[in-house]
Design a protein around this motif. Structure first.
Motif, PDB file in Angstrom:
ATOM      1  N   TYR A   1       3.539   3.839   2.229  1.00 37.39           N
ATOM      2  CA  TYR A   1       2.979   2.755   3.051  1.00 37.39           C
ATOM      3  C   TYR A   1       1.941   1.929   2.296  1.00 37.39           C
ATOM      4  O   TYR A   1       1.594   0.837   2.712  1.00 37.39           O
ATOM      5  CB  TYR A   1       2.321   3.338   4.324  1.00 37.39           C
ATOM      6  CG  TYR A   1       1.482   4.575   4.050  1.00 37.39           C
ATOM      7  CD1 TYR A   1       0.203   4.482   3.521  1.00 37.39           C
ATOM      8  CD2 TYR A   1       2.013   5.844   4.268  1.00 37.39           C
ATOM      9  CE1 TYR A   1      -0.550   5.601   3.243  1.00 37.39           C
ATOM     10  CE2 TYR A   1       1.269   6.990   3.988  1.00 37.39           C
ATOM     11  CZ  TYR A   1      -0.006   6.854   3.478  1.00 37.39           C
ATOM     12  OH  TYR A   1      -0.738   7.971   3.186  1.00 37.39           O
ATOM     13  N   CYS A   2       1.445   2.434   1.180  1.00 38.71           N
ATOM     14  CA  CYS A   2       0.222   1.856   0.602  1.00 38.71           C
ATOM     15  C   CYS A   2       0.501   0.799  -0.457  1.00 38.71           C
ATOM     16  O   CYS A   2       1.247   1.026  -1.419  1.00 38.71           O
ATOM     17  CB  CYS A   2      -0.632   2.975   0.014  1.00 38.71           C
ATOM     18  SG  CYS A   2      -2.205   2.353  -0.609  1.00 38.71           S
TER      19      CYS A   2
ATOM     20  N   GLN B   1     -14.967   4.524  -2.370  1.00 37.00           N
ATOM     21  CA  GLN B   1     -13.523   4.755  -2.267  1.00 37.00           C
ATOM     22  C   GLN B   1     -12.763   4.162  -3.446  1.00 37.00           C
ATOM     23  O   GLN B   1     -13.121   3.107  -3.964  1.00 37.00           O
ATOM     24  CB  GLN B   1     -12.986   4.141  -0.965  1.00 37.00           C
ATOM     25  CG  GLN B   1     -11.538   4.513  -0.704  1.00 37.00           C
ATOM     26  CD  GLN B   1     -11.040   4.029   0.652  1.00 37.00           C
ATOM     27  OE1 GLN B   1     -10.656   2.883   0.790  1.00 37.00           O
ATOM     28  NE2 GLN B   1     -11.052   4.902   1.645  1.00 37.00           N
TER      29      GLN B   1
ATOM     30  N   ARG C   1      -8.134  11.539   4.582  1.00 32.76           N
ATOM     31  CA  ARG C   1      -7.231  11.643   5.723  1.00 32.76           C
ATOM     32  C   ARG C   1      -6.071  12.590   5.413  1.00 32.76           C
ATOM     33  O   ARG C   1      -5.618  12.638   4.269  1.00 32.76           O
ATOM     34  CB  ARG C   1      -6.652  10.276   6.060  1.00 32.76           C
ATOM     35  CG  ARG C   1      -7.641   9.342   6.727  1.00 32.76           C
ATOM     36  CD  ARG C   1      -6.961   8.020   6.999  1.00 32.76           C
ATOM     37  NE  ARG C   1      -7.770   7.149   7.825  1.00 32.76           N
ATOM     38  CZ  ARG C   1      -7.433   5.882   8.083  1.00 32.76           C
ATOM     39  NH1 ARG C   1      -6.328   5.373   7.568  1.00 32.76           N
ATOM     40  NH2 ARG C   1      -8.203   5.134   8.853  1.00 32.76           N
TER      41      ARG C   1
ATOM     42  N   GLU D   1      -3.352  11.993   7.003  1.00 35.72           N
ATOM     43  CA  GLU D   1      -2.352  10.918   7.181  1.00 35.72           C
ATOM     44  C   GLU D   1      -1.334  11.176   8.296  1.00 35.72           C
ATOM     45  O   GLU D   1      -1.053  10.295   9.087  1.00 35.72           O
ATOM     46  CB  GLU D   1      -1.604  10.575   5.875  1.00 35.72           C
ATOM     47  CG  GLU D   1      -2.489  10.430   4.616  1.00 35.72           C
ATOM     48  CD  GLU D   1      -3.407   9.214   4.619  1.00 35.72           C
ATOM     49  OE1 GLU D   1      -3.437   8.469   5.587  1.00 35.72           O
ATOM     50  OE2 GLU D   1      -4.134   9.024   3.606  1.00 35.72           O
TER      51      GLU D   1
ATOM     52  N   LEU E   1      -2.615   8.003  10.444  1.00 36.90           N
ATOM     53  CA  LEU E   1      -2.146   6.647  10.724  1.00 36.90           C
ATOM     54  C   LEU E   1      -1.401   6.623  12.051  1.00 36.90           C
ATOM     55  O   LEU E   1      -0.708   7.579  12.396  1.00 36.90           O
ATOM     56  CB  LEU E   1      -1.221   6.189   9.601  1.00 36.90           C
ATOM     57  CG  LEU E   1      -1.939   5.945   8.273  1.00 36.90           C
ATOM     58  CD1 LEU E   1      -0.969   5.931   7.115  1.00 36.90           C
ATOM     59  CD2 LEU E   1      -2.692   4.636   8.334  1.00 36.90           C
TER      60      LEU E   1
ATOM     61  N   PRO F   1      -4.096   1.759  12.657  1.00 38.51           N
ATOM     62  CA  PRO F   1      -2.660   1.497  12.743  1.00 38.51           C
ATOM     63  C   PRO F   1      -2.044   1.329  11.359  1.00 38.51           C
ATOM     64  O   PRO F   1      -2.699   0.826  10.439  1.00 38.51           O
ATOM     65  CB  PRO F   1      -2.595   0.165  13.506  1.00 38.51           C
ATOM     66  CG  PRO F   1      -3.907  -0.504  13.210  1.00 38.51           C
ATOM     67  CD  PRO F   1      -4.910   0.598  13.051  1.00 38.51           C
ATOM     68  N   PHE F   2      -0.794   1.742  11.229  1.00 40.71           N
ATOM     69  CA  PHE F   2      -0.032   1.448  10.012  1.00 40.71           C
ATOM     70  C   PHE F   2       0.236  -0.058   9.970  1.00 40.71           C
ATOM     71  O   PHE F   2       0.607  -0.657  10.973  1.00 40.71           O
ATOM     72  CB  PHE F   2       1.289   2.230  10.048  1.00 40.71           C
ATOM     73  CG  PHE F   2       2.377   1.601   9.208  1.00 40.71           C
ATOM     74  CD1 PHE F   2       2.275   1.588   7.822  1.00 40.71           C
ATOM     75  CD2 PHE F   2       3.479   0.992   9.805  1.00 40.71           C
ATOM     76  CE1 PHE F   2       3.258   0.970   7.048  1.00 40.71           C
ATOM     77  CE2 PHE F   2       4.464   0.382   9.037  1.00 40.71           C
ATOM     78  CZ  PHE F   2       4.349   0.371   7.656  1.00 40.71           C
ATOM     79  N   ILE F   3       0.011  -0.659   8.797  1.00 37.01           N
ATOM     80  CA  ILE F   3       0.307  -2.089   8.625  1.00 37.01           C
ATOM     81  C   ILE F   3       1.265  -2.223   7.439  1.00 37.01           C
ATOM     82  O   ILE F   3       0.937  -1.779   6.330  1.00 37.01           O
ATOM     83  CB  ILE F   3      -0.989  -2.890   8.336  1.00 37.01           C
ATOM     84  CG1 ILE F   3      -1.992  -2.688   9.480  1.00 37.01           C
ATOM     85  CG2 ILE F   3      -0.680  -4.373   8.153  1.00 37.01           C
ATOM     86  CD1 ILE F   3      -3.356  -3.307   9.224  1.00 37.01           C
TER      87      ILE F   3
ATOM     88  N   ILE G   1      -4.624  -2.452   0.332  1.00 36.97           N
ATOM     89  CA  ILE G   1      -3.790  -1.332   0.772  1.00 36.97           C
ATOM     90  C   ILE G   1      -2.797  -1.827   1.809  1.00 36.97           C
ATOM     91  O   ILE G   1      -1.741  -1.287   2.009  1.00 36.97           O
ATOM     92  CB  ILE G   1      -4.605  -0.121   1.290  1.00 36.97           C
ATOM     93  CG1 ILE G   1      -5.761  -0.544   2.186  1.00 36.97           C
ATOM     94  CG2 ILE G   1      -5.127   0.726   0.186  1.00 36.97           C
ATOM     95  CD1 ILE G   1      -6.685   0.605   2.579  1.00 36.97           C
ATOM     96  N   TYR G   2      -3.175  -2.924   2.504  1.00 42.96           N
ATOM     97  CA  TYR G   2      -2.246  -3.634   3.393  1.00 42.96           C
ATOM     98  C   TYR G   2      -2.671  -5.099   3.386  1.00 42.96           C
ATOM     99  O   TYR G   2      -3.786  -5.432   2.966  1.00 42.96           O
ATOM    100  CB  TYR G   2      -2.254  -3.048   4.818  1.00 42.96           C
ATOM    101  CG  TYR G   2      -3.622  -2.737   5.334  1.00 42.96           C
ATOM    102  CD1 TYR G   2      -4.447  -3.738   5.819  1.00 42.96           C
ATOM    103  CD2 TYR G   2      -4.113  -1.435   5.314  1.00 42.96           C
ATOM    104  CE1 TYR G   2      -5.717  -3.462   6.277  1.00 42.96           C
ATOM    105  CE2 TYR G   2      -5.384  -1.149   5.766  1.00 42.96           C
ATOM    106  CZ  TYR G   2      -6.174  -2.165   6.250  1.00 42.96           C
ATOM    107  OH  TYR G   2      -7.427  -1.879   6.686  1.00 42.96           O
TER     108      TYR G   2
HETATM  109  N1  5AD Z   1      -1.632   0.527   6.668  1.00 46.36           N
HETATM  110  C1  5AD Z   1      -2.693   1.141   7.221  1.00 46.36           C
HETATM  111  N2  5AD Z   1      -3.472   2.018   6.566  1.00 46.36           N
HETATM  112  C2  5AD Z   1      -3.159   2.287   5.291  1.00 46.36           C
HETATM  113  N3  5AD Z   1      -3.714   3.116   4.395  1.00 46.36           N
HETATM  114  C3  5AD Z   1      -3.049   3.009   3.239  1.00 46.36           C
HETATM  115  N4  5AD Z   1      -2.044   2.127   3.365  1.00 46.36           N
HETATM  116  C4  5AD Z   1      -2.081   1.673   4.641  1.00 46.36           C
HETATM  117  C5  5AD Z   1      -1.302   0.754   5.386  1.00 46.36           C
HETATM  118  N5  5AD Z   1      -0.259   0.137   4.861  1.00 46.36           N
HETATM  119  C6  5AD Z   1      -4.832   4.009   4.711  1.00 46.36           C
HETATM  120  C7  5AD Z   1      -4.496   5.470   4.429  1.00 46.36           C
HETATM  121  C8  5AD Z   1      -5.544   5.896   3.422  1.00 46.36           C
HETATM  122  C9  5AD Z   1      -6.633   4.893   3.642  1.00 46.36           C
HETATM  123  C10 5AD Z   1      -7.551   4.710   2.498  1.00 46.36           C
HETATM  124  O1  5AD Z   1      -5.938   3.698   3.907  1.00 46.36           O
HETATM  125  O2  5AD Z   1      -4.641   6.224   5.626  1.00 46.36           O
HETATM  126  O3  5AD Z   1      -5.996   7.211   3.593  1.00 46.36           O
END
Ligand code: 5AD
Length: 431
Positions: free
Chosen positions: A153-154, A192, A245, A247, A285, A315-317, A392-393
């Protein structure tokens, strides 16, 4: 720093005229309360003060007071008549024996607007009862966007193209933190990075030691998977907390999204950090592809089992250049439900509104989060020239910091003491 709350002075009782400490009766958005006051000789009935932890800190204009009230006051007037009694039982159950997995699922699955509002309002009430109006503003310095991992996801995963990779030097990291602490009043700063082994363990110890020598600040490390020995020494160097996390608590999903990593190893490391005495910030997430509401319920129960001190969830993005680029984002509403339920499960925990929620909801995300059980905000302190690269997003939110900082408690000794007390209180409870 801690956020101060406005209240209007109704009466002033100064037992010994001319001496600094007065008792004030004030009215805030929840009714009347009695405060102690710092030396505020000009104060009159009808004035507005900012207080933190039952102490009036300074006088403010009515206009300023209204501005911060606007940000904090929940805009909810709920008529609970007509709500399903089963739902009410679950909500009330948290105070008498905890929430069951089925109860959590019932709350997560609710689509009824009134039930959702009631859940958010209940979490807000529990937050007030458990930790009062103790809102904190923390800072995060994202010091490197290099990463050896391949998390699906990252946007900073090793294989992601189109990322301008940067590393801050130890000197830059130390001075960025020093400016934030001495110039802007921050008391807790997260350092971080991606999992970046360019920074040896020794370099990290040295950075922590140098910061602790120069300023009074809590340092939280968020540097990914390193040996437990490294975490032990980082703590000895002066780090207070970790942000790490898990995750997702669903092992198959974790293993599918984190090639080359192991779920067991991550959880073992997290438990090890807790045993070392770290203040542990962890979470998961919301809305990952393949994740079900049952998984979310298990994630929350996992947080409780791990005795996490700070619950950080977002939220996941979806992000370009990742295998999940085309998938749907997690929803803000589900994130708020999770925040609220976590507050019911862990009344004393610190729960920040994370940047990811702000990214999908902007400033409203902050207000909604803070009135649905969250009690802190995490502001970005990364130097301007690197910020856009820590992707990261996409479209990461860097919204208004000014209005919040304006009401932060800068009195260094006082807010550090308060934060320390609150952190250790939370620690006691979670043991
Ligand atoms: N969307 C949301 N959170 C994310 N992280 C990493 N990629 C994404 C994403 N696409 C979060 C992870 C990580 C934190 C630093 O950022 O949970 O632990």
């Amino acid at each position: 720093m801690c956020l101060t709350i406005p209240a209007k002075v109704i009466s002033i009782d100064n037992p010994v005229p001319g001496l600094p400490v007065a008792n004030l009766t004030v009215e805030d958005y929840k009714g009347e309360r009695v405060l102690k006051s710092l030396w505020l000789p000009e104060l009159k009935v009808g004035d507005w003060v900012l207080y933190a932890y039952d102490t009036a800190i300074r006088k403010v204009s009515e206009e300023d007071a209204k501005e911060i009230l606007e940000l904090l006051e929940p805009k909810r007037h709920i008529d609970v008549n007509g709500l399903d009694p089963g739902f009410i039982d679950i909500l009330k159950g948290h105070s008498t024996g905890g929430l069951s997995r089925d109860g959590i699922l019932r709350l997560l699955n609710s689509e009824d607007p009134l039930e959702k509002e009631t859940l958010f309002a209940e979490a807000n009430t529990v937050r007030q009862a458990a930790i009062k109006d103790f809102f904190c503003i923390h800072g995060i310095v994202e010091f490197s966007n290099h990463c050896v991992r391949g998390c699906h996801y990252c946007g900073l995963r090793r294989e992601a193209g189109g990322v301008n990779r940067y590393r801050m030097t130890p000197d830059e990291i130390v001075s960025t933190v020093e400016d934030a602490v001495k110039g802007r009043g921050y008391k807790l700063v997260v350092l971080q990075s991606g999992d970046d082994f360019h920074y040896t363990d020794e370099m990290l110890f040295d950075i922590v030691r140098r910061i602790k020598k120069r300023c009074k600040v809590f340092i939280f490390m968020s540097v990914g998977e390193r040996s437990l020995e490294c975490y032990r020494k980082m703590k000895a160097a002066g780090a207070s907390g970790v942000l790490f996390r898990f995750e997702t608590s669903k092992k198959e999903l974790y293993n599918a999204l984190h090639p080359g990593q192991s779920y067991e190893k991550r959880i073992e490391l997290l438990r090890g950090m807790k045993e070392l005495g770290y203040y542990v910030a962890s979470g998961f997430l919301v809305g990952l592809p393949g994740q079900t509401v049952e998984d979310l319920a298990d994630d929350m129960l996992m947080m409780k089992r791990l005795k996490v001190n700070m619950a950080t969830i977002g939220p996941f993005i979806p992000c370009v250049s990742t295998p999940l680029a085309e998938r749907r984002a997690g929803s803000a509403e589900m994130t708020l439900k999770v925040i609220s339920i976590l507050r019911l499960l862990m009344p004393k925990a610190k729960i920040p509104v994370t940047t990811a929620l702000e990214t999908i909801e902007t400033e409203e995300g902050r207000r909604l989060g803070l009135s649905s059980g969250a009690n802190s905000l995490m502001f970005n302190l990364t130097p301007e020239r690197y910020r856009a690269e820590y992707r990261i997003y996409p479209n990461k939110y860097h919204g208004s910091v000014e209005v919040w900082e304006k009401y932060g408690l800068f009195n260094e000794a006082l807010s550090y003491r308060m934060l320390e007390k609150k952190m250790f209180e939370a620690f006691e409870v979670m043991k």
